[in-house]
Write a protein that holds these residues in place. Structure first.
Motif, short mmCIF file in Angstrom:
data_model
loop_
_atom_site.label_atom_id
_atom_site.label_comp_id
_atom_site.label_asym_id
_atom_site.label_seq_id
_atom_site.Cartn_x
_atom_site.Cartn_y
_atom_site.Cartn_z
N HIS A 56 -59.37 -78.34 109.48
CA HIS A 56 -59.82 -78.86 110.77
C HIS A 56 -59.15 -78.13 111.92
CE1 HIS A 56 -62.67 -82.04 109.97
NE2 HIS A 56 -62.02 -82.19 108.82
N GLY A 57 -57.91 -77.72 111.74
CA GLY A 57 -57.25 -76.92 112.78
C GLY A 57 -57.94 -75.58 112.96
N CYS A 58 -58.31 -74.93 111.87
CA CYS A 58 -59.04 -73.65 111.94
C CYS A 58 -60.41 -73.84 112.56
CB CYS A 58 -59.16 -73.03 110.57
SG CYS A 58 -57.60 -72.45 109.91
N MET A 59 -61.05 -74.95 112.22
CA MET A 59 -62.35 -75.24 112.79
C MET A 59 -62.25 -75.38 114.32
SD MET A 59 -65.01 -78.32 111.96
CE MET A 59 -64.25 -79.54 113.00
N ASN A 60 -61.23 -76.08 114.77
CA ASN A 60 -61.05 -76.25 116.20
C ASN A 60 -60.59 -74.96 116.87
OD1 ASN A 60 -61.84 -78.93 116.19
ND2 ASN A 60 -59.78 -79.65 115.75
N LEU A 61 -59.90 -74.11 116.14
CA LEU A 61 -59.48 -72.82 116.67
C LEU A 61 -60.69 -71.92 116.93
CD1 LEU A 61 -56.97 -71.15 117.39
CD2 LEU A 61 -57.02 -70.28 115.06
N ALA A 62 -61.75 -72.13 116.19
CA ALA A 62 -62.97 -71.34 116.40
C ALA A 62 -63.51 -71.55 117.81
CB ALA A 62 -64.03 -71.72 115.37
N LEU A 63 -63.26 -72.70 118.40
CA LEU A 63 -63.71 -72.98 119.77
C LEU A 63 -63.07 -72.04 120.77
CD1 LEU A 63 -65.35 -74.73 121.69
CD2 LEU A 63 -63.46 -76.33 121.75
N TYR B 18 -68.23 -72.55 116.96
CA TYR B 18 -67.79 -73.94 116.85
C TYR B 18 -68.99 -74.87 116.69
CZ TYR B 18 -65.58 -78.37 117.93
OH TYR B 18 -65.15 -79.67 117.87
N ASN B 19 -70.04 -74.65 117.48
CA ASN B 19 -71.24 -75.49 117.38
C ASN B 19 -71.91 -75.32 116.02
OD1 ASN B 19 -70.99 -76.63 119.91
ND2 ASN B 19 -72.14 -74.99 120.90
N PHE B 20 -71.89 -74.10 115.47
CA PHE B 20 -72.45 -73.88 114.14
C PHE B 20 -71.66 -74.66 113.08
CE2 PHE B 20 -72.35 -71.46 110.15
CZ PHE B 20 -73.69 -71.54 109.81
N ILE B 21 -70.34 -74.60 113.17
CA ILE B 21 -69.51 -75.34 112.21
C ILE B 21 -69.76 -76.84 112.33
CG2 ILE B 21 -67.13 -75.94 111.62
CD1 ILE B 21 -66.37 -73.06 112.47
N ARG C 74 -72.48 -78.32 113.37
CA ARG C 74 -73.81 -78.63 112.80
C ARG C 74 -73.75 -78.64 111.27
NH1 ARG C 74 -75.66 -75.33 116.86
NH2 ARG C 74 -75.83 -73.56 115.44
N MET C 75 -73.01 -77.70 110.70
CA MET C 75 -72.90 -77.63 109.24
C MET C 75 -72.18 -78.85 108.66
SD MET C 75 -74.48 -75.00 108.16
CE MET C 75 -73.87 -74.86 106.51
N LEU C 76 -71.22 -79.38 109.41
CA LEU C 76 -70.43 -80.50 108.91
C LEU C 76 -70.89 -81.84 109.47
CD1 LEU C 76 -66.87 -78.95 109.03
CD2 LEU C 76 -68.28 -79.36 107.04
N GLY C 77 -72.01 -81.85 110.14
CA GLY C 77 -72.49 -83.07 110.79
C GLY C 77 -72.58 -84.25 109.85
N ALA C 78 -73.77 -84.61 109.47
CA ALA C 78 -73.96 -85.77 108.59
C ALA C 78 -74.61 -85.32 107.29
CB ALA C 78 -74.81 -86.82 109.28
N ASN C 79 -74.14 -84.22 106.75
CA ASN C 79 -74.66 -83.72 105.49
C ASN C 79 -74.04 -84.49 104.33
OD1 ASN C 79 -76.23 -81.69 106.72
ND2 ASN C 79 -74.39 -80.48 107.00
#
Length: 82
Positions: free
Chosen positions: A28-35, A42-45, A47-52
């Motif tokens: 999650h830290g890496c995901m937020n670092l993408a921003l 960040y928006n792609f990540i 969307r991928m982790l939304g409600a799948n």
């Protein structure tokens, strides 16, 4: 079962669940670092982790790991104080 009955087994479960929780936080830290680098990434990540289905199963898995970690922490604390 040795994971529940032996002290080494309980410590192994405690460390394994703790490692999984740390990896979850690092992800999650890496995901937020993408921003910082790209809003589109960040928006792609997100969307991928939304409600799948895999994100929901992962969330249930993390909740289970937290529960296991807490239970084994209590068991080890009680054993150490005895």
């Amino acid at each position: 079962m040795w994971l529940k009955d032996s002290s080494i087994g309980r410590k192994f479960v405690m460390s394994s669940s703790g490692l999984a929780l740390v990896l979850f936080l690092l992800f999650h830290g890496c995901m937020n670092l993408a921003l910082v680098f790209s809003e589109d990434a960040y928006n792609f990540i997100c969307r991928m982790l939304g409600a799948n289905w895999y994100a929901l199963i992962g969330s249930m898995g993390i909740a289970f790991l937290v529960l296991v970690h807490f239970v084994y922490a209590i068991m080890l604390t009680v054993q150490n104080r005895a």
